[in-house]
Design an enzyme around this catalytic site. Structure first.
Site, short mmCIF file in Angstrom:
data_model
loop_
_atom_site.label_atom_id
_atom_site.label_comp_id
_atom_site.label_asym_id
_atom_site.label_seq_id
_atom_site.Cartn_x
_atom_site.Cartn_y
_atom_site.Cartn_z
CE LYS A 250 25.60 29.88 34.74
NZ LYS A 250 24.95 28.60 35.15
CD GLU B 6 18.95 30.92 39.33
OE1 GLU B 6 17.78 31.20 38.97
OE2 GLU B 6 19.75 30.27 38.61
CB SER C 225 32.21 27.65 31.80
OG SER C 225 32.90 27.90 33.00
#
Lengths: 389, 262
Positions: free
Chosen positions: A89, A111, A376
């Site tokens: 991210k 969010e 990830s």
């Protein structure tokens, strides 16, 4: 054909379906993005942060013992879990925060579902001196408590969202309402390849570093392209990140793995392709889990990061044209992979990434050659969830 | 004013043949109700008696991103009561049996897509609804929906906001059949004590650029707001103040009367 087109469509998917108040802000963001894309000093600043703060390039680890449990292929893990803050991210959060700064917007909202995007955004804001407010569903705050604490340590305000299913979907609703209200001073850093144009394109571009690095690393290690690329798909940013640079190489088979949850009934999973229908949610047209009256369905996944009723529009497009295949993996199978990878390879994967590994555990016998899986994120955040089972 | 022959204009040309100065100074009253939250037919009757000139029939949606807490809660209640899109058409039909008041369907894009755009247009028309406003549908993405609605003589209405550029003002003016709906402030729906202090100046500026009448909504909940807006717009829209009264078991008609008469 390059996608998206000027209006932000990937085939019939994507576009800009938002209240009028936001249209000017989307245009402003798009022109700012176009400008920084041509700006070498922006690229230098971003690359410097990615190298010296985030820790890129991330490693590519071979996982032979886990591969042996699945079938007869070589398995490589793209280690996005080794990024600062523990997931992919941060690649996007840093990029968008740098753009916000150039647009003169001092306030950032985001969010978060699993909390990884919230932590990444809070980190980027601390680094760049921006104010940060993160919306998070109450259910997710309970199951990802560690990340809530991390965000607050980083100076972000975490706003609990108690409406609807109290998960990622509702957190996005609240973030959009904040943005509609404070649009002049605030940039909304969306964490996945979702939302109105230009977000799916911008987030994809910032995440595409994953696939570019993986191809270069594989070329060095094996001297060739991978045969198969696999990633889990919630909104789909880590998957697009892995796939994007590989799309032109038609020999590479690509697989996205959605959350199969507890079973195929609506409300028990987040498998948009098998259970969804064409719809519009959060500004983009894509495959959406909904009832027969067009009300958005509640979803379930053991992993907060996959627990979302829609999927990035580019994934819907890649599925429609047959370039990427999408399957799902149940909660139980993901958990099995979570344990097996931890024990066999010394890597605790995020429950999200465990879905890609779980699919491989069950279906690996039919696969050969070199496989690359996007790991990830790391699983530290999920330890309390798993321990409580 | 040109008669476009569709939508609200067709339903009540008299409301909008506003070239007479009086018609352009005293705004008409648009009342919003969330269908399926309470007895909608009776609520609309009461609102009409209290002086409402047009009615917006809200079709509840699970994820109303343009709405504040009051309308969100009402939508949630309506959905829990089992309200479906076809129930909204049944409500419109019942209203139509007794009243000629113009009706505007108000919702989000997803329920309309799921119903099927052609089916939605056909059933909207046969229920006696005159126009459609979808908050998350900007005019540049509305080609298919506009064509389907126009084929049934249903008008389409689009939003303008304080952040809209001149180019967008032009596009929204062109795409809106009945009137343009101006969102009074950056934000979601909900009653506010005070309106945006820049509203009147901005409204005059926008109105001068439009060829269509202008409605103002979001935040309007008091008689003093109505007085303040007199002479600056053609319609005012009151939503959350009415919906809140319904939710609390108070009379929506007295809310409308209070706003109109003080």
């Amino acid at each position: 054909m390059t996608v998206p087109n000027k209006q932000g469509f990937f085939g019939q998917f994507g576009g800009k379906f938002v209240p009028e108040t936001l249209m000017a802000a989307l245009d402003e963001f798009e022109s700012a993005y176009k400008k920084v894309k041509r700006d070498k000093s922006f690229r230098r600043e971003l690359d410097d942060i990615l190298a010296n703060f985030v820790g890129r390039p991330t490693a590519l680890s071979e996982a032979p013992k886990f591969a042996e449990m699945c079938g007869g292929f070589r398995l490589f893990l793209k280690r996005e879990d080794l990024n600062h803050t523990g997931a992919h991210k941060i690649n996007n959060a840093i990029g968008q925060a740098l753009i916000a700064k150039r647009m003169g917007k001092q306030r950032i909202i985001a969010e978060t579902g699993a909390g990884q995007h919230g932590v990444a955004t809070a980190t980027a804001c601390a680094l760049l001196g921006l104010q940060c407010v993160v919306y998070m569903g109450e259910v997710d705050m309970a199951r990802q408590e560690l990340n809530v604490f991390r965000m607050r340590l980083l100076g972000a305000e975490v706003v609990p969202v108690s409406s609807g299913s109290r998960t990622l979907k509702d957190a996005i609703n609240e973030a959009i309402r904040d943005w509609v209200t404070n649009v002049r001073t605030t940039h909304y850093i969306i964490g996945s390849v979702l939302g109105p144009h230009p977000y799916p394109m911008v987030v994809r571009d910032f995440q595409s570093v994953i696939g570019r690095e993986a191809l270069a690393q594989l070329r060095k290690r094996t001297g060739k392209l991978p045969d198969v690329a696999i990633a889990c798909v919630g909104g789909g940013s880590n998957a697009i990140g892995l796939f994007h640079a590989m799309l032109p190489h038609e020999s590479i088979r690509m697989i996205g793995v959605e959350a199969g949850g507890r079973g195929p009934e609506l409300g028990n999973h987040a498998a948009r392709f098998s259970g969804g229908a064409l719809g519009v949610l959060h500004g983009t047209r894509s495959m959406v889990l909904q009832d027969e009256h067009g009300q958005i369905a509640e979803t379930h996944s053991i992993s907060a990061g996959l627990d979302y009723p829609s999927i990035g529009p580019e994934h819907a497009y890649l599925q429609e044209i047959g370039r990427v295949e999408y399957h799902d993996c149940s909660d139980d199978l993901a958990l099995e992979a979570f344990h097996k990878l931890s024990e066999s390879e010394g890597i605790i994967p995020a429950l999200e990434s465990s879905h890609a590994l779980g699919w491989l555990l069950r279906n690996g016998a039919s696969i050969s050659g070199d496989v690359v899986v996007n790991l990830s994120g790391r699983g530290d955040k999920d330890v309390p969830t798993v321990a409580a089972l | 004013m040109k008669d476009h022959g569709i939508g609200v204009v067709r339903a009540s040309g008299a409301l909008l043949t506003g070239d007479a100065p009086e018609a352009r100074t005293t705004p008409k009253f648009i009342a919003y109700v969330t269908c399926g939250d309470g007895d909608t037919v009776r609520i609309v009757e009461e609102l009409e008696e209290a002086g409402a000139d047009l009615i917006e029939l809200g079709i509840p949606f699970s994820d109303p991103i343009a709405d504040g807490p009051v309308i969100q809660a009402a939508s949630q209640r309506a959905l829990q009561n089992g309200t479906k899109t076809r129930d909204v058409f049944a409500i419109a039909e019942s209203i139509r049996k007794k009243s000629a008041i113009p009706l505007i369907a108000f919702s989000y894009l997803n329920p309309v897509m799921r119903y099927g755009v052609e089916n939605f247009a056909r059933d909207t028309a046969s229920a006696g609804v005159n126009s459609l406003l979808l908050t998350d549908l900007p005019p540049e993405s509305a080609k298919e929906i506009r064509a389907a609605m126009h084929a049934q003589t249903i008008g389409t209405i689009f939003l303008l906001a304080p952040t809209s550029t001149d180019a967008r003002i032009k596009a929204v003016d062109r795409a809106s059949d009945d009137f343009v709906y101006y969102v009074s402030t950056t934000g979601v729906t909900g009653a506010r004590k005070e309106l945006d202090p820049t509203l009147i100046d901005r409204l005059d500026e926008v109105r001068a650029k439009l060829t269509k009448p202008i409605a103002v909504g979001f935040g309007i909940s008091r008689h003093e707001h109505y007085e303040l807006l007199r002479g600056h717009c053609d319609f005012i829209v009151v939503g959350s103040a009415i919906v809140r009264a319904v939710g609390e078991g108070r009379s929506p008609g007295s809310v409308a009367r209070e706003i109109l008469q003080g």
